[in-house]
Enzyme design. Structure first.
Site, PDB file in Angstrom:
ATOM      1  N   ASN A  11       0.876  -1.173   0.000  1.00  0.00           N
ATOM      2  CA  ASN A  11       0.000   0.000   0.000  1.00  0.00           C
ATOM      3  C   ASN A  11       0.916   1.226   0.000  1.00  0.00           C
ATOM      4  OD1 ASN A  11      -1.786   2.048   0.539  1.00  0.00           O
ATOM      5  ND2 ASN A  11      -2.324   1.333   2.615  1.00  0.00           N
ATOM      6  N   TRP A  12       1.049   1.821  -1.172  1.00  0.00           N
ATOM      7  CA  TRP A  12       1.992   2.945  -1.297  1.00  0.00           C
ATOM      8  C   TRP A  12       1.455   4.219  -0.664  1.00  0.00           C
ATOM      9  CZ3 TRP A  12       4.138   2.783  -7.069  1.00  0.00           C
ATOM     10  CH2 TRP A  12       4.851   1.592  -7.249  1.00  0.00           C
ATOM     11  N   LYS A  13       0.159   4.219  -0.320  1.00  0.00           N
ATOM     12  CA  LYS A  13      -0.483   5.412   0.252  1.00  0.00           C
ATOM     13  C   LYS A  13      -0.233   6.622  -0.663  1.00  0.00           C
ATOM     14  CE  LYS A  13      -0.239   3.286   4.736  1.00  0.00           C
ATOM     15  NZ  LYS A  13      -0.201   3.410   6.183  1.00  0.00           N
ATOM     16  N   HIS A  96      -9.652   1.518   4.715  1.00  0.00           N
ATOM     17  CA  HIS A  96      -8.389   1.648   5.449  1.00  0.00           C
ATOM     18  C   HIS A  96      -8.589   2.593   6.631  1.00  0.00           C
ATOM     19  CE1 HIS A  96      -4.273   2.697   6.431  1.00  0.00           C
ATOM     20  NE2 HIS A  96      -3.928   1.575   5.815  1.00  0.00           N
ATOM     21  N   GLU A  98      -6.914   4.942   7.704  1.00  0.00           N
ATOM     22  CA  GLU A  98      -6.655   6.356   7.412  1.00  0.00           C
ATOM     23  C   GLU A  98      -7.869   7.014   6.759  1.00  0.00           C
ATOM     24  OE1 GLU A  98      -2.920   5.639   5.447  1.00  0.00           O
ATOM     25  OE2 GLU A  98      -2.092   5.088   7.403  1.00  0.00           O
ATOM     26  N   GLU A 171      -5.801  -4.746  10.490  1.00  0.00           N
ATOM     27  CA  GLU A 171      -4.771  -3.738  10.726  1.00  0.00           C
ATOM     28  C   GLU A 171      -5.083  -2.998  12.026  1.00  0.00           C
ATOM     29  OE1 GLU A 171      -2.681  -2.655   6.794  1.00  0.00           O
ATOM     30  OE2 GLU A 171      -4.353  -1.279   7.047  1.00  0.00           O
ATOM     31  N   GLY A 177       2.186   2.255  10.843  1.00  0.00           N
ATOM     32  CA  GLY A 177       3.197   3.303  10.715  1.00  0.00           C
ATOM     33  C   GLY A 177       3.898   3.655  12.017  1.00  0.00           C
ATOM     34  N   SER A 216       3.052  -2.114  10.427  1.00  0.00           N
ATOM     35  CA  SER A 216       4.483  -2.213  10.738  1.00  0.00           C
ATOM     36  C   SER A 216       5.077  -3.574  10.419  1.00  0.00           C
ATOM     37  CB  SER A 216       4.738  -1.837  12.207  1.00  0.00           C
ATOM     38  OG  SER A 216       4.355  -0.488  12.440  1.00  0.00           O
ATOM     39  N   GLY A 237       2.697  -1.071   4.323  1.00  0.00           N
ATOM     40  CA  GLY A 237       2.753   0.350   3.993  1.00  0.00           C
ATOM     41  C   GLY A 237       4.189   0.781   3.774  1.00  0.00           C
ATOM     42  N   GLY A 238       4.805   1.346   4.818  1.00  0.00           N
ATOM     43  CA  GLY A 238       6.149   1.913   4.713  1.00  0.00           C
ATOM     44  C   GLY A 238       7.161   1.005   4.025  1.00  0.00           C
TER      45      GLY A 238
HETATM   46  P1  PGA Z   1       2.598   0.305   7.687  1.00  0.00           P
HETATM   47  O1  PGA Z   1       1.140   0.532   7.019  1.00  0.00           O
HETATM   48  O2  PGA Z   1       3.143  -0.966   7.120  1.00  0.00           O
HETATM   49  O3  PGA Z   1       3.390   1.515   7.270  1.00  0.00           O
HETATM   50  O4  PGA Z   1       2.383   0.224   9.159  1.00  0.00           O
HETATM   51  C1  PGA Z   1       0.281  -0.535   6.787  1.00  0.00           C
HETATM   52  C2  PGA Z   1      -1.011  -0.035   6.198  1.00  0.00           C
HETATM   53  O5  PGA Z   1      -1.462   1.052   6.595  1.00  0.00           O
HETATM   54  O6  PGA Z   1      -1.614  -0.681   5.321  1.00  0.00           O
END
Ligand code: PGA
Length: 255
Positions: A11-13, A96, A98, A171, A177, A216, A237-238
């Site tokens: 997930n590149w966000k 998600h 976010e 999640e 994050g 994470s 994500g990251g």
């Molecule tokens: P993260 O994000 O790996 O940076 O914690 C995961 C996500 O939000 O899908």
């Protein structure tokens, strides 16, 4: 018991411009053949068609990060499920945290979007997860049940989803994050609960629905997390913003 390959999804966000994305997608595609799992890249909408073109003919699938529930209309700034599909995606992330917590997206809205995704032929990756306050209050499993009940399409006989059209991503909001992850026991309990809740509605067919862990996940903890029962992959994500770390996570997946 899982019956299919793990799915490792990036997930590149809201990251990446064309030039960096070009290199990242090419590197992932180049390393994909060796990966023991299925791979998916979810770039921002602006890059979907380009990443889809780069990945075409490879085993790497491409997904969006959201879609609107309507098929078209006066919704400035939004993209429909059909548009995401038209751009070359096969999957779309929905609900998600976010969007749930940052933009007030409700379970009801996530369900409508999931229905739209299915209507457009997209696999919906439906995200659920508790906040830190909810975990501290001992509400985690109830929250997960209620998010599943509210976010998944239903028919006369319970959930109207299957392993071909839906993936669940667990999640924990506090793990996204932050570098913090739940313990193996906590992940196992959450995933076991999600599987049991799906099974109560769908019976044996619930076994075909992948349940990803997200929050994470990194090369250092991926092997431990991916070895947990009912963890069918990861939503990253990251660590998906570098081909090396994304592919290292993929390599950690048990075949
Ligand atoms: P993260 O994000 O790996 O940076 O914690 C995961 C996500 O939000 O899908």
């Amino acid at each position: 018991m899982t019956v299919q390959k793990k799915l490792i999804a990036g997930n590149w966000k809201m990251n990446m411009l064309h030039m960096d994305a070009a290199a990242l997608a090419r590197e992932v595609v180049a390393g994909a053949d060796k990966a023991p799992c299925d791979l998916l890249l979810c770039p921002p909408s602006t890059l979907i068609s380009w990443v889809a073109e780069t990945a075409s003919g490879s085993v790497v699938a491409v997904g969006g990060q959201d879609c609107h529930e309507a098929d078209s209309g006066a919704y400035t700034g939004d993209v429909s499920a059909t548009m995401v599909r038209d751009a070359g995606a096969s999957h779309v992330i929905l609900g998600h945290s976010e969007r749930r917590h940052g933009l007030g997206e409700t379970d009801e809205r996530v369900r409508a979007k999931t229905e739209a995704a299915h209507g457009a032929g997209l696999v919906a990756i439906v995200c659920i997860g508790e906040t830190e306050e909810q975990r501290d209050a001992g509400e985690t499993l109830n929250v997960l049940s209620s998010q599943l009940d509210g976010s998944l399409p239903t028919g006369d006989n319970g959930f109207a989803v299957n392993g071909k059209d839906t993936v669940i991503a667990y999640e924990p909001v506090w793990a996204i994050g932050t570098g913090r992850t739940p313990t193996v026991d906590e992940v196992q309990a959450a995933h076991g609960h999600i599987r049991a809740h799906l099974t109560a509605s769908l019976g044996e067919q619930a076994e075909d629905i992948r349940i990803l862990y997200g929050g994470s996940m990194k090369p250092e903890n991926a092997a431990d997390l991916l070895a947990i029962e009912n963890v069918d992959g990861g939503l990253i994500g990251g660590a998906s913003l570098s081909a090396d770390s994304f592919l290292a996570i993929a390599d950690a997946a048990p075949a």
